[in-house]
Design a protein around this motif. Structure first.
Motif, mmCIF file in Angstrom:
data_model
loop_
_atom_site.group_PDB
_atom_site.id
_atom_site.type_symbol
_atom_site.label_atom_id
_atom_site.label_comp_id
_atom_site.label_asym_id
_atom_site.label_seq_id
_atom_site.Cartn_x
_atom_site.Cartn_y
_atom_site.Cartn_z
ATOM 1 N N LYS A 455 48.713 13.952 32.380
ATOM 2 C CA LYS A 455 48.848 15.063 31.434
ATOM 3 C C LYS A 455 48.948 16.423 32.096
ATOM 4 C CE LYS A 455 46.445 12.504 27.788
ATOM 5 N NZ LYS A 455 45.232 12.398 26.948
ATOM 6 N N LEU A 456 49.035 16.455 33.426
ATOM 7 C CA LEU A 456 49.228 17.741 34.100
ATOM 8 C C LEU A 456 50.542 18.367 33.631
ATOM 9 C CD1 LEU A 456 48.201 16.884 37.779
ATOM 10 C CD2 LEU A 456 46.927 18.309 36.155
ATOM 11 N N LEU A 461 53.199 15.490 41.992
ATOM 12 C CA LEU A 461 54.253 15.606 43.016
ATOM 13 C C LEU A 461 55.314 16.637 42.654
ATOM 14 C CD1 LEU A 461 54.761 11.839 43.973
ATOM 15 C CD2 LEU A 461 53.310 13.554 45.060
ATOM 16 N N LEU A 462 55.111 17.357 41.574
ATOM 17 C CA LEU A 462 55.988 18.413 41.060
ATOM 18 C C LEU A 462 57.263 17.834 40.431
ATOM 19 C CD1 LEU A 462 55.848 21.347 43.633
ATOM 20 C CD2 LEU A 462 54.458 20.975 41.595
ATOM 21 N N ASP A 463 57.421 18.098 39.151
ATOM 22 C CA ASP A 463 58.599 17.613 38.432
ATOM 23 C C ASP A 463 59.899 18.156 39.019
ATOM 24 O OD1 ASP A 463 57.000 16.207 36.670
ATOM 25 O OD2 ASP A 463 56.791 17.909 35.307
ATOM 26 N N LEU A 525 52.051 10.170 38.599
ATOM 27 C CA LEU A 525 52.210 11.223 39.608
ATOM 28 C C LEU A 525 53.504 11.994 39.477
ATOM 29 C CD1 LEU A 525 50.930 9.350 42.800
ATOM 30 C CD2 LEU A 525 49.636 10.444 40.953
ATOM 31 N N LEU A 526 54.447 11.471 38.697
ATOM 32 C CA LEU A 526 55.760 12.104 38.597
ATOM 33 C C LEU A 526 56.356 11.741 37.249
ATOM 34 C CD1 LEU A 526 57.418 13.848 40.574
ATOM 35 C CD2 LEU A 526 58.690 11.789 41.193
ATOM 36 N N LEU A 544 56.094 5.611 46.361
ATOM 37 C CA LEU A 544 54.689 5.889 46.620
ATOM 38 C C LEU A 544 54.154 4.978 47.712
ATOM 39 C CD1 LEU A 544 52.064 7.352 45.972
ATOM 40 C CD2 LEU A 544 51.658 5.690 44.132
ATOM 41 N N LEU A 545 54.559 3.722 47.711
ATOM 42 C CA LEU A 545 54.122 2.784 48.744
ATOM 43 C C LEU A 545 54.523 3.295 50.132
ATOM 44 C CD1 LEU A 545 54.243 -1.062 48.643
ATOM 45 C CD2 LEU A 545 55.219 0.118 50.608
#
Length: 555
Positions: A455-456, A461-463, A525-526, A544-545
């Motif tokens: 919900k950020l 990781l910044l859209d 995260l994205l 991500l891995l």
């Protein structure tokens, strides 16, 4: 035979796949006489965990029926099967924990117990219901009265003592009641506040609260069990420039002796509850002057100068509503931060008595500087870090620290679904500055962390860098993207990756490989835009891995 029946829908296993993707979205509906209870839906899971509990006034001749459905967003929900528990078995007084087979395949696990009213125990100061809907009997240390002394002997042979202090991160201590004693010291705390003197087989101590749990051994003494809570109760002393900011948990239990507003001598009552700047509406109970709701709500409150105002109305077929009565209760009534189980008189428009209303209220608050916002959910990491002048916001740091200490050996961490109500409650408390967690809440905290990150306003990781992250494959590309992250984003990411590595290091216990963990965490995260292709969406966990694998060499 009066009493209460507590039922907990725990989990299911081996459910049939009702959807084309080979999964189901299961939920349960439980019927008990005129009562009905529906669990949350667990998405895409053939082994769902609900862990949802409800308590009703017992109906000794009623059977219990449980229906399991697969939720469909387009068509009618599909039945996955049902089973029934006879009234005799339901009310035999034993603690039951059983699996039931469904006709179409799979099993459902229920736990239940019927608790008859006992005269001595019923004489205790109050009966309350906890936030998790467990039936609780509360004895306030503010008035540790003769009623407690009268029922003490009756309790000793059946219960266990669980001793804990609010905010204590240590595992609760469990003792037999046979050699235990409790008394109240009105000024025994470090700041002369009320405390409880507890004498057990392990020695003597002073605590703010203790709980007593149904069960004859430690295995049955869980927080899902029924508790008796004893609290010293303490209101905080406001200082200049501070306000009481917190959340009020309100359970609308029942009403009695309401006025009849319809031609048939009945009413169709419902309630509107106002607290702070918010309001809630209950369901309507048809043709009843003594309705039972058992509905729970929470309200954000700033300052004890507010009132809890409840309006009871009669719903008419033409859509209009007639007032039956109302009550207005100052929030200062609940300033001691303990559960209040009380009946309140309703009055009509002319000031005459119009029945009574049964409420359970607990107001949890802290003293904070006036006009300071402590909300976490939906607030950017940069703003949170700046507000707290910290590299990592305290709320997120607390979740990560808890999972580092308690979650790195938990099977299915970040994969197994948590109870939706528990996560919601934890999020409500997080947004008023309460971020203390306890053993047994690992899946709840993992789900809460994912929710906060998801919900950020601008993803971790910044859209704006979404396409570049999905295209990155080499350490050099990852390093170039990392330096573009704000310090708060990079600090949280670094701590999260460290946690992931600890979980993977214990894969034999967690059953979570790095690939599985990335599948569970990456979507939080994205944000993926509608314009991006399915191949790019599939690429997210793989990206991500690779980032985790290269992280030590590029940070």
């Amino acid at each position: 035979m009066s009493g209460v029946l507590t039922v907990c829908a725990l989990e299911a296993k081996d459910l049939p796949a009702m959807d084309t993707g080979g999964t189901s979205d299961p939920y349960c509906i439980i019927y008990y006489g005129q009562y009905k209870f529906q669990t949350q839906t667990v998405d895409k899971d053939l082994f769902p965990q609900w862990l949802e509990e409800i308590t009703w006034a017992a109906l000794p001749t009623a059977d219990l029926s449980c229906f399991v459905f697969d939720q469909d967003k387009i068509s009618k929900d599909d039945s996955m099967g049902q089973f029934q528990i006879s009234a005799q078995k339901l009310h035999d007084g034993a603690q039951h924990d059983e699996w039931f087979k469904l006709p179409k395949g799979g099993q459902v696990r229920l736990r239940w117990r019927f608790l008859p009213h006992v005269n001595n125990i019923a004489a205790a100061p109050s009966l309350i219901q906890s936030k998790k809907h467990a039936f609780v009997q509360k004895l306030s240390a503010g008035r540790l009265s003769d009623s407690w002394e009268n029922c003490w002997a009756e309790l000793r042979d059946e219960f266990l003592l669980i001793s804990t202090n609010p905010g204590d991160k240590r595992r609760p201590k469990i003792f037999s009641l046979r050699n235990a004693a409790i008394s109240r010291n009105s000024s025994g705390g470090p700041n002369k506040e009320p405390v409880l003197n507890v004498q057990t087989s392990a020695g003597f101590g002073k605590v703010k609260s203790v709980s007593i749990c149904f069960g004859s051994n430690e295995a049955t003494a869980s927080w899902e069990s029924t508790l008796i809570s004893i609290s010293s109760g303490k209101a905080l002393a406001a200082k200049a420039g501070t306000i009481e900011q917190g959340v009020a948990f309100v359970t609308l239990v029942e009403a009695k002796d309401l006025p009849n507003a319809d031609l048939g001598g009945k009413s169709d009552p419902y309630c509107i509850i106002y607290a702070g700047s918010d309001q809630r509406r209950s369901v309507t109970v048809k043709d009843n002057l003594n309705p039972t709701w058992n509905e729970s709500y929470e309200f954000f409150i700033e300052g004890l100068d507010h009132n809890l105002h409840i309006l009871v109305l009669d719903e008419d077929p033409d859509g209009r509503s007639d007032s039956l009565g109302s009550v207005s209760i100052p929030m200062k009534t609940f300033s001691d931060q303990t559960y209040h189980d009380k009946w309140f008189d309703l009055v009509d428009a002319k000031g005459k008595k119009a029945g009574r209303l049964h409420l359970l209220v607990n107001f949890i608050y802290d003293l904070v500087e006036a006009n300071v916002d402590r909300k976490v959910t939906g607030v950017s990491l940069v703003d949170l870090a700046a507000r707290e002048n910290a590299a990592i916001p305290a709320s997120i740091a607390a979740m990560l620290e808890f999972l580092e200490k308690n979650g790195t050996e938990i099977e299915g961490i970040f994969r197994i679904s948590a109870n939706a109500k528990d996560v919601h409650e934890a999020q409500v408390l997080l947004d008023i500055g309460r971020h203390t967690f306890h053993a047994g809440e690992e899946h709840t905290v993992a789900a809460l962390l994912k929710s906060v990150l998801r919900k950020l306003p601008d993803a971790l990781l910044l859209d704006s860098l979404s396409s570049k992250w999905l295209a990155a494959t080499s350490p050099a590309q990852f390093k170039e993207l990392l330096v573009q992250l704000p310090p708060a984003h990079r600090a949280v990411l670094s701590r999260l990756i460290a946690l992931m590595k600890k979980i993977v290091a214990n894969e034999a216990k967690t059953k979570m490989s790095l690939k599985n963990l990335c599948i569970c965490i990456a979507p939080n995260l994205l944000k993926i835009s509608d314009s991006q292709s399915p191949l790019e969406v599939i690429r997210l966990p793989e990206m991500l891995l690779q980032l985790v694998q290269h992280y030590d060499s590029i940070q």
